[in-house]
Structure formats: C-alpha cells, structure tokens
Design an enzyme around this catalytic site. Structure first.
Site, PDB file in Angstrom:
ATOM      1  N   LYS A  44       0.814  -1.222   0.000  1.00  0.00           N
ATOM      2  CA  LYS A  44       0.000   0.000   0.000  1.00  0.00           C
ATOM      3  C   LYS A  44       0.844   1.268   0.000  1.00  0.00           C
ATOM      4  CE  LYS A  44      -1.192  -0.808   4.826  1.00  0.00           C
ATOM      5  NZ  LYS A  44      -2.242  -1.328   5.670  1.00  0.00           N
ATOM      6  N   GLU A  88      -3.204   8.806   8.450  1.00  0.00           N
ATOM      7  CA  GLU A  88      -4.037   9.274   7.351  1.00  0.00           C
ATOM      8  C   GLU A  88      -5.328   9.867   7.874  1.00  0.00           C
ATOM      9  OE1 GLU A  88      -4.939   5.918   4.926  1.00  0.00           O
ATOM     10  OE2 GLU A  88      -3.108   6.119   3.721  1.00  0.00           O
ATOM     11  N   ARG A 131      -6.246  -8.489  -9.933  1.00  0.00           N
ATOM     12  CA  ARG A 131      -6.885  -9.777 -10.187  1.00  0.00           C
ATOM     13  C   ARG A 131      -8.199  -9.537 -10.905  1.00  0.00           C
ATOM     14  NH1 ARG A 131      -8.792  -8.863  -4.552  1.00  0.00           N
ATOM     15  NH2 ARG A 131     -10.956  -8.251  -4.905  1.00  0.00           N
TER      16      ARG A 131
END
Lengths: 476, 215, 746
Positions: A126, A220, A322
């Site tokens: 991430k 964050e 995916r």
C-alpha cells in the site's frame, strides 16, 4: 494476423479456484478452445464446478486436492496434467506475488494468468501504491506516504491531518493510524482527539512491532462519507495497450464492508442528483487509473479502487491485481466494436496466454446499466451472520437480461463451511436505471431459495436486504 | 445406570477397528516393503517421539514425505496398484486392522457415561482463551464448567462466534475434537462429568482396565 | 585360623577378582594359575593341612605380587580405563583419610548431600620444622565414586554438585588457602536443570581461570567436561593408571562405528579407540597437559596401598609448595624448588607458608593463565608465513602500548573536552533563537501552506527499500523443490517452496517461524556491514595431532567441502559502523567440532579484541562439541579459551555469544557458557549432551525439545532469543545498550 485460436489450442489452464469463478474460468476456456484442469477438495465434492469439470474437462480435467491454499497441490496437479498456465481466480493465490513468481520461475515454467509478479508485488504494497500515485499526481488519502517511526513526527503529522480536515469544513475530523506493514484490516485504529493520539500511536506501533516486526505506521485522514467506486482496466502482455471497461459503484455493502450489490457505471447524473459533476469525477478516476496502469506496464485485468467523497473528491484506495467477482457487471454494459457478450475472464485468459488485445479504447462503448446481486446464506438483520445448512431448492426464471453464476447444484446442497458464503451472482441488465431496478426486483421476486439447517429451521438469506437496497442504487 | 458388562461384551464381539490410511495430499506413491498380514506399529515412546512403521512415501514437488502407520495393527490390504503412480488427495493406501486399546475402549464406554456436549453446526471449534489456559495449566479432568458459560469459539465461513455450554455442571472429562479439524454438526465436542459422579466414572475405568486384555 | 589370616586370604581373593575384571578375559593363564593356587591354598586351610600356614601365605602373596608386577607391564589403555572405574580403586575418601591429617566434610554426609558425587572437605596437613608443628589448611574438592556405592552416581556430578564446588573455591579464595582437587569422574551428569550441566561447568572454569589461590589437581579418571569443572589448576598431577580423555572409549567407538539407539560397539573397536584417543598419563605428559605422573602400585592403587598414599602426600605437598614458590618474588625461590626436588626429601619436615601477598596472587593467576594459553599450539597446523607471524608479534609490541595510551589516557580527557563543548553549544542556541525572534510570524504562515501540500503530495523517503534483498542467499534457493517444516504436524504448516524459503524467507517457515539452518556465509554477509569483513588467521588449519587413523583424509574432505581450513573463522567487521571482532564456529565443518586449531584462532581473536578494544562476538553457527579425534588436545581448549575470554572480560571487554542451530558439549561448557550475555537464534538447541548421549550414558529418555532455546531460556541459561531476520538489528541494539556509549570498554 493468422487465426489466433490455433495458438491458444496448445494450452491447458489449471483452474486454481472453486465455486462460481472456477465455472466461469472453465466456460471461458471452452469458449476459447483451451483445455483446462480443475481441482476440488473433499468439502466441495457436491459443487457444480466439480460436475462441470467432470462433464467438460475430459482426461486430466479434474483432481481432488487437500487444499486450495496449498500451492504445492496446484503445481503437482498442473505438472501431471500438463498445464501450461494457471488461473488463480479471485481470493486464494490471486494476489500472491510469490505464487505468481513460482509459476514462472520453477523448472517447469507456466504462465500466470494475472499481472507479472513484479506488478503484483509493487501494487500489493500500500505504501508503494500510494507513492506511485502521488508521483503521478493521482489523488490519495491525505496523510503520510511512508512509514513513520518517530513519535514526534507522527504526532506532527496527526495534528496536520486534523487541521487539514477542519480547513475542509469537516466537523468531526478523524485520523487513522495503520501499521504500515499490516494488511487485511489488522493493526488499524482511529483517533478523534489529538490528546489521545500518543497512547493509540504507541499501541499500534507496539502491535506492529510484535505482529509484523516493523514499527512503522501510516497516519491518514479517515474519510467517512463516501461512495466506493472502481475502474476496470485490462492490458495485454505487451504492457503497452491498456484500456478501461468503465466504472462500477460498489457502495452497497454489509456491515463488515463486504460488497453485496454492484452497479455499472459508477454514477447516473441523469436520474440522481450529486453535489458534484458526476461525469467529470468518473472521467477523472478513469484517466488517473489508466495513467498508473500505463506507468507500471499493466498486463492483465485489474481494478483500481476509489473512494469519492460527498463533495466529489476522489482518493485512490488500492489496486486489485486480479479478476474481481463483479467483473460481469462491467462486461454486461460493454460493447467491443459494437458487439455485446464481452467476457473479461476470457479476455484475461486470451491476452494472458499472449494474444494481443486486438482493439483500442475507441472500439469500446457502453450501453445501458447493469447490476450484480450477491446471493448469500446469511442474516443481514443479525450483523450478516453466515447461515449454515442445506439448500433444498434454488430456482430462478430465465430472462434474456439475466445471467446467474452459481456453484449450487439443483439437488440438495450442504453449504461448505470453510469458504466465503457466496451462493450465486445474478447479473441484470437494463437500458436505463429505471428498467434496471424494475428487472432486478422481478428477478428477486421470482427467485426461489429454500433450505433448512440441522435444527430444522428454515434458511436465512439476503434477498430481502437486496430488495430493500435496489431502489437506492447509484444514490449517494 | 450404565451396564458396563454388556457394553464390554458387545465390544469384545468385535474388538477391531479398521483404519484406512489415505494420502494427505496429491503425489507419487512408493510403498515401503509391507505385505498383507504384516504387523505394524504406531508412534511409540513416552512422548510418541518415535514414528510408526513407514507404510509408503508420497512425493510431491520433489519432496518425499514418509507415511507412517497411525496405530498398532495388522496390514489388511495394500493398494499396490498405486505403486509409482500419481494419486489424488485422500487416496487409500493401506488398511490396517487395529485391535482396540484399553484407552479406546475406555473412550467408547465413557461416551456412554458422560454428558456429551455436541457441535451445533459443522465448523471448527476452539476453547476460549481462558478455558484453554486453564486446560493447559491444570490436571486433566479438573476444569469445571457451568451451564451457560462461554466455552467455545465456533469458526466457519471466516466468521467466529462464541458458543455457550449447556448441560449439567461438571468437569471436562474428555475432548473429542482437534482445533485444526472441522467437526460435523451433532458430533460430540466434549464429555462432561458432574463432580458427584466422578467416582462412578473412575469405576468404569477400573473395570475396563481389569477386564480388557491388550495384545 | 585367626581372623587376620582369613582376611589376608580374602584380600587375595579380591585382588584376583580385581585382576579378572580389569583384564576382562585377557591373561587368562596367569589368572587361572593364581586361581588354582589360591583354591589349593584355601582347600588346605579348610582341611587344616598346612604345615606352615604363615610362610605359605606369604609365599602365595609373593606369587601374587610377582604376577601383578609382570602383568603391570602389559597394561593397555583400555585396561587403565577399567582400572580407574573399578570399585576397588582408591577414591576421594581414601585420600582424605590417608593423605591428610584431618578433615571435615562440608555439606555432605554419605547420601545426605546436595550431590553425593561431589565431596568438599576442609582438610589439614601437619608439617614440622624441627620440633615445631605447623597446621596447614586446604580446601579439598573432588568427585567421589565411593567404591561403587550407587548414590555416588559413579562420580558423575550433577550441575548443582559443580555449583557447590565453585562455591567452595570462592570460600577458599576468601580464606586464602590452597585448593586441592581430585578428579574421579567419567564426565558430568548431562542434565539441563538449573544451573545446567554445561553452563555450570563453564562458570567453574571461568572461576578457576581467575582464582587467586594456588590450585593443584590430581587426575585419576579425567572424563572431559566433568574433569575440567575442577581441573583448571596451577599444577596438574596424574596417577599413572589414570586416563584423561575427551570421551570414553565406548563413546568414541559408538561414534566411530555409527551405532544408533542403544547398539553397542564391538570390544575390538573400543580397545582400538582407547589406544587412538591417547588418553594415558604418558600421552598427556608428552602433550604437556599434565605436569607430572604419580606412579601407582602394580595394576593400580587400591585402598590398602598405604605406601602409595604416603607418596601421594609428598607429591601434593611438593606441587603446592612449588606453585606457591613460583608466585613469590623470593630470592630463595630457585633454591627452594631444587631443594624440594632432591630424592629422598621428606616434605613433611620442610614447612613453608602457603599464603600469598596480593601481588603474588596476581602473578599466580597470570602465570596460570599464560601456562594454559601456551598449550596445544603445536596441535594445530600454522601455515602463516614467517613474515606474517613476525609482523604479528611486532604489531603486538608496538600497538599494545599505543592502544593503552589511547584508551586509558586520551579517552578519559577527551570526555571532559566534549562536555565543555556541549555546554557552549547550548548557550549559543539560546542566544541565536533570541536574535531571530522578530521574524517568527512570517515563518508560521509559510509552514501552514507547506503542511497541506505535504499531506497530499509525494514525500521524500530515502529509505525506500521496501523489498529488502539479502546480500547472500543460500544456494539451496536454486533448487525447485518443496520443503516440509518440522512443525507441520503441530502447526499445520504447508510445505514451503525451497526458492522462497532459502531466499526471501531467510530460511524461516512463513507459518510457524521455524528456522531452518542457514549457511555460515549467510550471517557473514547479511549481518555485518557490506564489505567490512576481514578474516584473519585463516592459515591456521585443523590437523591431526593424535595421528588418529584416517583422520587426515576426513579433515581434508571437510576443508574441500567448506573451503575453510578449520571449523572456526575469525574476522574483524563493522556492524552499523561499530568495529567488532567475531569468532564464528561453523556447524558445516565436521559438525562444528572444536579442536586445537579452532582454539588457537579463538584465543588469538580474543587477544585481538583485547588489544584493539573491540567488542568480541562468538557467533556459534553450530558446534557438536570438542573434536574427539584430537583427544585432550581438544579438551584443553576448554580452559584455554575460557582463560582468553576471562582476560578479555576482566580487561573490560564486551563478550557476547550467539547460538544458532545446535550447540552442545565442551564449547558450551566453557568459553561460550561463561559469557554473561548469551543469546540464541530461534529454533536452535543448546545443551551439554545430545539426546542420544543422554540415553546411552544415563539410560534416561529425553523429552522432545529438551534442548530447545526456549527451554534453555526457561532454565535461565540464555538471555534472549532472536529471529534470524532481526539478527543484525538486535545485535546493533545489544551493542548499543549493553556496551553503552563507550561501547567496547567499560
């Protein structure tokens, strides 16, 4: 170009998954004229994916393994059946760069039907993804983009994130503290008061040090009021031709943040009202996603996940390297060179095995709206608790605008307990949002889904929940 | 009251259990030098530190894995048709005729004597951490549980739910599940014995110990 | 017949059965001759048909004496092993009763003792000078075999027995009296319960390395680690029929013959091993590991050999006197020694004081240490060119005083200068901020703008290596193969893929954290700063000092396999820029066995660390113990290396030990176990004797994971357990926190 199909016919794909996605992969293989080998575990012996493989797979079409999670089982079966490629489906090994690496690096090399392992690794991290996005000017959630190890620095950033939100007019600013090495929702805590920050920070840091052997944390903004959007991307093995297949809105979820109802495209400003220019936002996230895909040379199907605030500010959340459960809704509204019947799984296999994409963005158009219902044995009223038991009857009425994907057989079926409780996916198409909702409700009303559990109680399912949510779709 | 003599007689009629040794996963099978009628043994030693008779080797991804006899017994059948072949998971390799041990007989009889608390659904079960810690730190058969006590964590479909014990107050006398395995609905999880009945249970065990001959 | 007469016959019977036992079927003709004569004689006694009973008895006794003397010449090493173990052999209590004039046993009365295998006694010796009598006290410490009494456990001492020995060595030190140790042990009892067999022996050796009183030891049965636990002495005497060995001949034969699980090696092999191990007093005197042999009566000393006890007393007095004299700065020192070594001197009539001044004690300890440090160098193959050796010596001569100046003088004053500068800087900062005050407001505004852009745009991150690459990967990563974790049964670990396991995972199971062994190179390249590792003394090679049959080939094979000349690699390196000296014991070289070459290198490394004031790290990639094919050349490394470590630590050095894979026996029971800071890498095993050895020596079954590092920590043997992937980080942290700011030297 010669007939590309002859190139594909020499291949055999290992279907490294179960349930409805295994069926869809096998169907795509049949469509492409590619042989396949499916696997199953003893718990799944009743599943339709097993009978389908038995029926259509021919010799080497099906093997019983001990676990879908054991890469060695997949490799052993692939070798003995002569597979040349592995399709991981979703879940299990789909985003495991080590598995992808093993497939291509082992002595008997195969093709991994997904992005190259390096891309999976890069976008699976991430921090990496966030930094890549920022380096390209793609908006991300305000906060740090590297692990913070220093308490003072962490506190400064947290203060800044609080101030920043107040400046934006957010009444109750929240700060998230995440273990930077974590994943899957582990090691994440929320703070609404800077005075509490230190103690929470230390807790997360200590947890991270214990659990992940890395004390780094991310700090964050916690965005609360948002819609969950996705951009569907596909690229071929050249790493140069990336196109998008539009947007999806996946905001209707269970309390545990699991998707239950997805709609394509992402917004509909012709019917619903938004506080922002919806088309502009959809356009922006699509272009941002493509920019990143091009930067990394994306070479398979993938989904860029976004959150869009009530004010219309988009932030990139993550990239799913995916095929996704809900790929069918995007395919349903897409027309390639004017043709309907797009199959993104087939596209993934075809390009994954080396065929060029064969069309450009100009060749892709969109028509109408589509939604996907996830039919699940669960009790939405009771915190979406999964229900365990036997399905006695599962019937629906066929319509030209409806396709249903399921592993549930017509005969009574014990729901296996070790997997996700998804029973079926129903994809509905309508020319506009009104028709879509109408048809959706028609399908749900016609649907028969009955069962019982060990105590003889009737089956619980989420049909009522889906009915209740259908009128809400694409409303912010 | 339980009729132990009858039960014992019943077991003595057929004091055997057939064990089918199956492959734990896919792979190529190579049998050890075993024949029908041959005696094999299970893990031995004070801590079961010595493995049982090797029955076969299963090779997968160039990793040979020995397959051992789980219990003492006599080889009934060797599926030698699989020699050197790639087999699927759970393929039978050998069947062993196993003479019930005293402990196993005890267990069979105890199942009749104890209050069994059964799995409500097919799932994996764990003791709650407090109970687990208690079980580990105290002697077997000394952890007392009460009706309505939170005893298990039931895990299935990636969700975990607490499970409360219902039944008479007593000690956990027997455990019938392994945390890593799925338990079928209605299969017993634990056997509970009310404290005042402990002497009776002890008697059952005494009876088995004196009356059951191991060979 | 009177009682005494019958007793004398019984004594002959005992002598005969003793003879039968120690020769184990050999010399059958001599034995049967004696048996026949004895039986005839007894027959006659019973029939009362002896004409001259006393004369005939003496004749028979003479015959016995004659045969014994004749057979004494043909005693083999294995016979000596049997002699030493025989219940009729003299034991410590015999010595206490016959050699000393009086004694009080401390902390023991038969089986009532913390460990009846270890006997401690305060004993006195009365000496005369002219008419005056002087009473001299000593602390007697030794293993007691008790003529086979079961509770004595054959002299196999438990950890707490050795702890008791150490306790009373300290008492002797406080009291300023000499220590006499008597070694009657087949080896220590291999249990790990606190204080732990290995760890306690290590503490004992460390203690004796610096014990500030004279120590004299006498070896009868010197079984490896158990012997060393009380064996580090200023003078080591050995009984002529004793043995001093790294391992029992049976143990060596079991290894040689690859015997498994209770299998017994053949008698011929045991005999051969007894010879090959060179365990006799003569051998050890030749090597220099003992100072003197005390001749025993034919076929070995037994309780009734009173002459022998008198002789032993003289030897003990002589040895103690010599040690005391050697530490003194007396002008009569030389004369005193030569005087005492004249034949026929009775030391009972030559009193000398055994107490020493503080400076004499310091000299005594230094002398003892030097003596051991010099030992066994010839047992290693030193292929360093002459020039290197010469330079090394020269460097020593020059650098030692330079460093002494640097660290002793300069460092101290440097600190003061630093403190002054720091203070001045603080004042300047205060002044500067006062100067800039008027401009403060403007800066604040700028900061605000920077904040919002900082939260949304890319930050700079120099440390952006998210996917850390190891500098060295195990070559096993190239093999496409699945690997089963040994904990798979317990934790359900799926099979790991070799290329993942041995590269990215650093040999750690991703499910349960089990650590698979890695190559020594992995540590050298991944733990220390890249490019800073500088090996030294690599030319010192493992040899074959005992000329053990076929062992040259074995060593050469190991050298070829590993590319190393011995099982110990010594190097200087930096870790996070901190300079350190490292001695690495490599499990890949003959199982990490430790011999003379390894000891040589280890001692040199410790001395280098002392000289340069660097932290000294012993990284034990693995060690199976002392290399048995080097016999006592290996065993002697236990005291030697411990002395080197002792000197280093007492000089203020920081010595850390880090165990990996499997670390057992001698090294753990000496120079490793004596470290105050011992850490272990996960999944490692640490202990005195492996499960197989425990089973064969004690008959006990060992539970699984008996030696695991977690158990070792539970028992208090180690101070921490590290994940291999965190080793560099932990080592830096340990150096910084344990070493403190002035890292290397206190």
């Amino acid at each position: 170009m010669e007939n590309p199909r002859t190139e594909l016919s020499g291949h055999r794909v290992l279907v490294g998954n179960r349930g409805e996605i295994a069926i869809r992969i096998m169907q795509a293989c049949l469509k492409l004229g590619v042989a396949f080998t499916a696997i199953y575990t003893p718990e799944d012996k009743e599943s339709t994916h097993v009978s389908f493989a038995r029926e259509h797979g021919g010799e080497h079409g099906l093997y019983m393994v001990s676990s879908y999670h054991d890469a060695n089982e997949l490799m052993a079966v692939a070798d003995v059946s002569g597979c040349t490629a592995v399709h991981p489906g979703y879940g299990f090994f789909a985003e495991d760069f080590r598995f992808a690496r093993r497939v291509v690096k082992r002595d008997r090399k195969m093709i991994f039907l997904g992005p190259s392992w390096k891309i999976i690794r890069e976008l699976g991290d991430k921090i990496n993804t966030k930094r890549l996005a920022r380096s390209l000017g793609v908006p991300t959630v305000p906060g740090s983009d590297r692990p913070i190890y220093d308490e003072m620095e962490a506190e400064n950033i947290a203060e800044d994130v609080f101030d920043f939100q107040l400046q934006q007019g957010i009444d109750h600013p929240l700060v998230l503290i995440k273990a930077s090495a974590g994943g899957g929702g582990m090691g994440i805590e929320e703070v609404d008061d800077i005075d509490q920050f230190r103690s929470v920070y230390r807790r997360v840091r200590n947890y991270a040090a214990r659990q992940f052997k890395d004390e780094g944390v991310l700090i964050e903004q916690r965005v609360t009021d948002f819609n969950h959007l996705e951009v569907q991307i596909i690229g071929d093995r050249s790493g140069k031709n990336q196109v998008h297949f539009g947007t999806r809105n996946c905001s209707i979820q269970s309390t545990g943040r699991q998707k239950r109802l997805e709609v394509a495209p992402g917004f509909d400003p012709s019917v619903n009202e938004y506080n922002f220019d919806a088309n502009k936002v959809l356009d922006a996230i699509t272009q941002y996603s493509l920019t990143m895909a091009r930067e990394v040379g994306y070479d398979s199907v993938g989904t860029w996940e976004w959150i869009v605030t009530r004010q219309g500010a988009p932030f990139l959340m993550e990239v799913n390297t995916r095929i996704q459960v809900e790929n069918g809704v995007s395919a349903s509204i897409a027309r390639v060179k004017g043709q309907a019947g797009v199959d993104l799984i087939a596209e993934q296999i075809r390009t994954g095995l080396g065929e060029p994409l064969g069309y450009t963005q100009q060749d892709i158009e969109f028509e109408g709206f589509a939604l996907e219902y996830r039919l699940i044995a669960e009790a939405p009223e009771n915190n979406f608790t999964p229900w365990v038991g036997t399905i006695d009857r599962f019937r629906w009425k066929e319509h030209p605008w409806l396709s249903v994907h399921t592993q549930v057989p017509k005969s009574p079926y014990n729901i296996p307990t070790e997997f996700d409780p998804n029973l079926a996916l129903a994809i509905v198409w309508g020319k506009d949002l009104g028709e879509l909702k109408e048809r959706g409700l028609v399908f749900l009303k016609e649907l028969e889904l009955q069962g019982h559990n060990a105590a003889g109680e009737p089956m619980k399912n989420n049909i009522a929940f889906l009915m209740e949510k259908t009128p809400q779709i694409l409303k912010f | 009251m339980l009729n132990i003599s009858d039960l014992l007689e019943q077991i003595k009629q057929n004091p055997y259990r057939e064990i089918v040794v199956r492959t734990p996963h896919t792979g190529v099978v190579n049998f050890a030098d075993i024949k029908q009628g041959q005696a094999v043994h299970g893990p031995e030693g004070q801590w079961k530190e010595r493995s049982g008779t090797r029955l076969a080797t299963l090779t997968r991804e160039r990793n040979p894995k020995p397959i051992y006899a789980p219990e003492k017994g006599v080889v009934d059948k060797v599926y030698s048709e699989y020699e050197n072949a790639f087999v699927e998971n759970a393929t039978p390799l050998v069947t062993i005729r196993h003479h019930l041990t005293r402990e196993e007989v005890e267990n069979i009889i105890l199942r009749e004597a104890l209050h069994l608390f059964r799995a409500p659904e097919r799932a994996k079960y764990y003791f709650t951490p407090e109970i687990d810690a208690k079980m580990k730190s105290s002697d077997p058969g000394s952890v007392v549980i009460r009706d309505g006590q939170e005893l298990f964590i039931m895990s299935r479909m990636k969700r975990e739910l607490p499970l409360y014990y219902s039944g008479p107050e007593g000690v956990i006398y027997a455990i019938y599940f392994k945390p890593s395995d799925n338990v079928d609905a209605d299969a017993p999880l634990i056997g509970v014995c009310p404290q005042e009945e402990l002497p009776n249970i002890k008697e059952v065990i005494m009876r088995v110990q004196t009356e059951w001959q191991e060979n | 017949m009177d009682n005494l007469f019958l007793k004398r016959i019984q004594s002959l019977r005992d002598r005969l059965s003793y003879m039968q036992d120690i020769f184990a079927g050999k010399h059958a003709d001599s034995v049967s001759l004696l048996l026949q004569k004895l039986d005839e004689f007894t027959e006659k006694v019973n029939n009362d048909s002896l004409t001259n009973p006393y004369d005939e008895l003496v004749a028979l006794e003479d015959l016995f004496k004659y045969v014994e003397a004749r057979l004494d010449a043909s005693i083999t090493p294995l016979d000596k092993v049997r002699i030493v173990r025989h219940p009729q052999r003299i034991c410590l209590r015999d010595i206490l009763e016959n050699v000393y004039d009086n004694f009080t046993e401390v902390g023991g009365q038969d089986e009532h003792s913390i460990d009846p295998s270890m006997v401690i006694a305060r004993a006195v010796i009365i000496r005369r000078r002219g008419k005056k009598r002087y009473t001299q006290s000593v602390m007697v410490i030794g293993q007691e075999k008790g003529h086979g009494a079961e509770f004595r456990n054959g002299g196999s001492v438990k950890p707490w027995g050795n702890a008791k020995a150490r306790q009373f060595m300290r008492v002797a030190e406080t009291e300023g009296i000499p220590v006499h140790t008597y070694i009657f042990t087949p080896g220590s009892f291999p249990i790990e319960d606190y204080p732990g067999a290995a760890q306690q022996i290590a503490r004992n050796i460390y203690c004796m390395a610096g014990l500030r009183v004279p120590v004299v030891s006498v070896i009868s049965e010197g079984g490896s680690g158990g012997a060393e636990a009380i064996g580090l002495a200023d003078k080591r005497l050995m009984l002529s029929n004793g043995y001093y060995s790294v391992i029992s001949p049976e143990g060596a034969a079991a290894i040689e013959g690859h015997c498994r699980g209770g299998e017994r090696p053949s008698q011929e092999l045991v005999e051969k091993c007894a010879c090959n191990l060179k365990l006799t007093a003569e051998d050890n005197l030749r090597f220099g590991y003992i100072d003197k042999i005390i001749q025993e009566p034919p076929l070995g000393a037994r309780s009734y050999h009173f002459d022998f006890f008198r002789q032993l007393r003289q030897e003990i007095l002589l040895a103690t006197d010599e040690v005391v004299l050697s530490a003194k700065l007396s002008p009569f020192k030389k004369i005193g020694v030569s005087h005492r070594n004249k034949p026929g001197v009775n030391l009972d009539e030559m009193y000398m004081r055994w107490s020493l001044t503080q400076s004499a004690k310091t000299r005594l300890v230094k002398k003892r240490q030097n003596k051991f440090l010099k030992l066994s160098r010839e047992a290693a193959v030193d292929k360093r060119p002459f020039l290197t050796k010469a330079l090394h010596t020269l460097d020593d001569l020059v650098m030692t005083p330079v460093n002494e100046f640097k660290y002793e003088f300069y460092r101290k004053h440097q600190r003061k200068i630093h403190a002054f500068l720091e203070e001045a800087e603080n004042e300047w900062d205060v002044f500067r901020s006062w100067l800039r005050k008027p401009f403060g407001k403007q800066e604040e505004q700028k900061v605000k703008e920077a904040v919002s852009s900082e939260l949304t745009s890319l930050s700079t991150w120099s440390d952006g290596q998210r996917h850390k690459r190891w500098n060295y990967l195990s070559p096993r990563y190239k093999i496409d193969q699945a690997v089963t974790c040994p904990n798979a049964e317990i934790y359900g670990c799926p099979d790991l893929w070799g290329p993942d396991l041995f590269a990215e995972f650093a040999g750690v199971c991703s499910n349960c954290g089990h650590h698979f062994p890695m190559e020594p190179e992995w540590y050298v390249r991944n733990v220390f700063d890249v490019g800073t590792v500088m090996e030294f003394n690599e030319e010192i090679e493992a040899g074959n000092p005992l000329e053990y049959p076929n062992f040259d080939k074995t060593i050469r094979a190991a050298q070829e396999k590993t590319g190393c000349k011995s099982g110990c690699m010594t190097f200087e390196a930096r870790i996070d820029n901190i300079k350190v000296v490292v001695a690495m014991l490599m499990g890949t070289f003959r199982g990490g066995s430790f011999g003379a070459a390894e000891g040589y290198k280890f001692v040199e490394a410790a001395q280098r660390a002392t000289k340069n004031r660097y932290p000294f790290i012993a990284y034990v990639h693995g060690t199976a113990g002392i290399r048995i094919q080097e016999g006592t050349n290996g065993v002697i490394q236990m005291p030697r290396c411990t002395i080197a470590v002792h000197r280093y630590i007492e000089n203020g050095g920081l010595y850390m030990v880090l165990y990996d894979t499997n670390s057992f026996a001698g090294p753990v029971a000496s120079f490793l176990g004596c470290s105050p800071y011992q850490f272990a890498i996960r999944s490692s095993n640490i202990g005195f004797a492996g499960p197989g050895v425990i089973k064969s020596t004690t008959g006990m079954d060992v539970p699984p994971h008996y030696h695991s590092c977690y158990k070792a920590m539970d028992r208090g043997h180690i101070q921490g357990i590290w994940d291999r992937r965190q080793m560099r980080h932990n080592l830096i942290q340990a150096l910084q926190t344990i070493g403190g700011r002035n890292l290397y030297y206190r």
